[in-house]
Structures are given as structure tokens and as C-alpha cells.
Design a protein around this motif. Structure first.
Motif, PDB file in Angstrom:
ATOM      1  N   ASP A 194     -18.978  86.968  61.864  1.00 46.18           N
ATOM      2  CA  ASP A 194     -20.283  87.632  61.851  1.00 46.18           C
ATOM      3  C   ASP A 194     -21.104  87.366  63.101  1.00 46.18           C
ATOM      4  OD1 ASP A 194     -19.767  88.791  59.444  1.00 46.18           O
ATOM      5  OD2 ASP A 194     -20.984  87.401  58.240  1.00 46.18           O
ATOM      6  N   ASN A 210     -16.032  98.743  59.957  1.00 40.55           N
ATOM      7  CA  ASN A 210     -17.126  98.123  59.210  1.00 40.55           C
ATOM      8  C   ASN A 210     -17.489  99.029  58.033  1.00 40.55           C
ATOM      9  OD1 ASN A 210     -19.187  96.383  58.496  1.00 40.55           O
ATOM     10  ND2 ASN A 210     -20.687  97.391  59.825  1.00 40.55           N
ATOM     11  N   PRO A 211     -17.301  98.573  56.821  1.00 36.34           N
ATOM     12  CA  PRO A 211     -16.843  97.231  56.446  1.00 36.34           C
ATOM     13  C   PRO A 211     -15.348  97.052  56.677  1.00 36.34           C
ATOM     14  CG  PRO A 211     -17.085  98.585  54.501  1.00 36.34           C
ATOM     15  CD  PRO A 211     -17.610  99.418  55.649  1.00 36.34           C
ATOM     16  N   ARG A 233     -19.190  90.164  65.587  1.00 37.60           N
ATOM     17  CA  ARG A 233     -18.566  91.452  65.272  1.00 37.60           C
ATOM     18  C   ARG A 233     -19.562  92.604  65.223  1.00 37.60           C
ATOM     19  NH1 ARG A 233     -17.953  93.227  59.729  1.00 37.60           N
ATOM     20  NH2 ARG A 233     -19.123  91.936  58.244  1.00 37.60           N
ATOM     21  N   TYR A 234     -20.828  92.334  64.877  1.00 37.64           N
ATOM     22  CA  TYR A 234     -21.798  93.424  64.823  1.00 37.64           C
ATOM     23  C   TYR A 234     -22.240  93.871  66.213  1.00 37.64           C
ATOM     24  CZ  TYR A 234     -22.083  92.303  59.855  1.00 37.64           C
ATOM     25  OH  TYR A 234     -21.783  92.089  58.527  1.00 37.64           O
TER      26      TYR A 234
END
Length: 365
Positions: free
Chosen positions: A275, A286-287, A278-279
Motif C-alpha cells: 500500500d 486495482n483492486p 501501489r496507489y
């Protein structure tokens, strides 16, 4: 003439040696400096071109033909898997060594190029001299003189021994002292170093590697196969990657957990470890689900290991054109063993050398 048989050459004249000695001794004894390097490596023009005519069918209007060419080109790029060049051709060690020696005889010119190296500072003194444009415009055989820390030169004529020792020390310096590489479980990969990119250091390292190969040194066979695949093909999204290509242990273990998750619950716990980054990567699944976790791992590895460091890779590509070594590797992919981290020392041509020192370097001892 066999350029590995250096005793057939004439040593530099006394006047030439004295001139070069005065010029280089100052640099060999100078302390390392992080700035002030006027690196002259120049980026060549982009030679890649799209030849649409090769894809245009007969009796199709021009606009339709261009659209068809683009469609076919994209289809080929996305569908055809990248062939593993390590197994594209099978040659014996003796045959590969013969090819390299024949290439050396063609590209190494019949003269000497004096170079003065400080034993206590191999990387800095080698980088300063290889970074000169005039130095790398020359294709003569290196005539190596080691300078001591006191500024005096070691006695002894370079009949091949000092040059081979310099190459052995240079390989170690490139991968352990230059700040340009980091070690993954599969071999060394470029480390993003903004200063090195700005000063063209990766290009200079790319020029050092062909010099080592064609002048009888021990091959710099420490690169991850992933790196060599890119150097030979220029493709990114067709590269075969695994978490073991990631040098950062925390990131590598996080991606392994995602890759090895067997249940949705295990996957959710593994993805939480990603986390923190990755965003920030647009385009990742995603997801993340059991159906797309493979694509998540693949693209994450490509981003962290290749895409964000592509400028480093591309400079290496430019440097490997020195002594026409990159075209040789593309023509004879089996010769990639000169750059690949081998599974066994015997995988590298023995006459070019794969010394115990390199094995210690690989193990980090």
C-alpha cells in the motif's frame, strides 16, 4: 594479428610515455571528487524508425494501409513472446572464444593507448580517463601503468599482465564501488543515480565493458539476465521477470507474498504490504484479485526495476556500441554469457576468465 598476443606490438616511445606519465600521474594521485567531472559522452541520434511500407498490403488506400500497418505492428508487439536469446544458439566455449578473438582482431587497432591507474582509487582514475571523448574515440590496445599512492609508477612493462589485472579490478569497481548498480538474487541491475545519468556515467560504463571483452579481460558477467534481455532487445513489456529481480529486500518479499498467495485472504494481507507505493502507480490492477495478481506483480517489477531506470539502461546500450560489441551480441546471442550472471562459473568462456575473485564478488564475501 591476434590482439591478445601483445608481445608482438611495440611499446610506446620514451617521449610518449614521459608525456603521458606527466599528464596522468596528477589525476592518478588526486583525491576523488563528486563534482567537476566534465564527462563528454554524447547521445547519438535516435536510429529507430517505423517502416510502415513493410506492413502495407497491396491494393489498400493510403489511410487504410497506415491504419493496417499500425494495427499489425501493435499486434506483433503485444502477442509475440520475447524469445530467450540465451538458448537461441548452441556453441561450444572454444567456438565462442574464437568469435570474440576474431572480433578483437578486427576492431582493436595496432597501437598502444597509455592509461595510468591508481591502485588505491581504481574507479575514480578509470572513470576520469574513459570519460574523455578523445580517449573513447581511440580503439588502441590499453597500456596500463599502476601508480602508487605516493605518486610513483610501478616498475614493469605491460605485456598483458597489468592490463588484465586492471580489468579484473575495474569489473569489481563497476559493480561494487561506482554507485551505479545494486545486487538482486539474479544478478546486478542498474541503480538510479541522477548524477550518473546527468554525467553520462552509465554510458561510460557501457564503453568500459566492451573494452574489457575485446582486450582479453575477464568478462563482466555479473548482470541480471533481465538487464541483458533489455540491452539486446530494447523491449520492456515482453521481459521475463520474477520478484528475485528486485534488489530491495522488503519490496521483493512483499511481491513474493502476492505472487504466492493461494487464497483471497492471503492475497489481501499480501497486498496491504504494497500500500505504501501501489496507489502511486497508475495502471496497476486495482483492486487486486486472484485473477489479476500475476499482472500486478509483473508490472510492479517492471516499473521498479526497469521503467523508472530506463535512462540508465539506455546509456548502457549506447556505451556497448563501442568496439561494435552490441551488434556482435545481437548477431550472436549466445555471447550474452559475457554479460549474464552465470549459474555456474563454467558457463563463461574459460580463456576469457571467470576468476575466483569474481565468485567472491558475487557472494558478497
Amino acid at each position: 594479428m591476434n590482439h591478445f598476443a601483445v608481445t608482438q606490438r611495440h611499446a610506446p616511445s620514451r617521449a610518449q610515455s614521459e608525456h603521458c606519465e606527466r599528464q596522468e600521474r596528477v589525476e592518478a594521485s588526486a583525491p576523488p571528487s563528486d563534482d567537476g567531472m566534465d564527462l563528454q559522452g554524447q547521445r547519438g541520434p535516435n536510429e529507430a524508425m517505423n517502416h510502415f511500407a513493410d506492413f502495407i498490403p497491396i491494393d489498400i488506400e493510403e489511410d487504410e494501409a497506415i491504419e493496417e500497418a499500425i494495427r499489425r505492428s501493435l499486434l506483433e508487439e503485444s502477442v509475440q513472446p520475447l524469445q530467450d536469446s540465451r538458448f537461441a544458439e548452441s556453441l561450444s566455449i572454444e567456438e565462442m572464444t574464437g568469435i570474440v578473438k576474431a572480433h578483437s582482431e578486427r576492431v582493436v587497432t595496432e597501437a598502444y593507448r597509455p592509461i595510468y591507474i591508481s591502485r588505491g582509487n581504481v574507479w575514480t582514475t578509470a572513470l576520469r580517463q574513459f570519460s574523455r571523448q578523445k580517449f573513447t574515440e581511440c580503439t588502441d590496445l590499453l597500456y596500463v601503468t599502476f601508480a602508487s599512492d605516493e605518486g610513483t609508477n610501478e616498475d614493469g612493462e605491460d605485456l598483458g599482465g597489468p592490463r588484465r589485472e586492471f580489468f579484473r579490478l575495474l569489473v569489481k569497481a563497476i559493480f561494487k564501488e561506482s554507485g551505479a548498480f545494486e545486487e538482486s538474487l539474479n544478478g546486478f541491475t542498474p541503480r538510479m543515480n541522477i548524477s550518473h545519468v546527468q554525467n553520462g556515467v552509465y554510458r561510460t560504463i557501457g564503453q568500459m565493458m566492451p573494452t574489457i571483452i575485446v582486450q582479453g579481460g575477464e568478462p563482466p558477467a555479473l548482470l541480471s539476465p533481465l538487464v541483458v534481455d533489455y540491452l539486446l532487445t530494447g523491449h520492456i513489456f515482453q521481459l521475463k521477470v520474477t520478484p528475485d529481480d528486485v534488489a530491495d529486500m522488503e519490496l521483493r518479499e512483499a511481491l513474493k507474498k502476492v505472487d504466492q498467495a493461494l487464497t483471497t485472504e492471503e492475497l489481501e494481507q499480501a497486498v496491504e504490504c504494497c500500500d505504501s507505493w501501489r496507489y502511486q502507480l497508475e495502471g496497476l490492477p486495482n483492486p487486486v484479485s486472484m485473477d489479476n495478481k500475476d499482472a500486478f506483480v509483473q508490472n510492479a517489477i517492471l516499473f521498479h526495476v526497469v521503467i523508472q531506470r530506463q535512462s540508465c539502461y539506455d546509456q548502457l546500450v549506447e556505451g556497448l556500441k563501442y568496439y561494435e560489441v552490441l551488434p556482435l551480441l545481437k548477431e550472436r546471442p549466445c555471447l550474452r554469457v559475457l554479460l549474464d550472471m552465470p549459474e555456474e562459473p563454467s558457463d563463461v568462456p574459460a580463456t576469457l576468465g571467470y576468476p575466483p575473485e569474481t565468485q567472491l564478488l558475487c557472494s558478497g564475501k
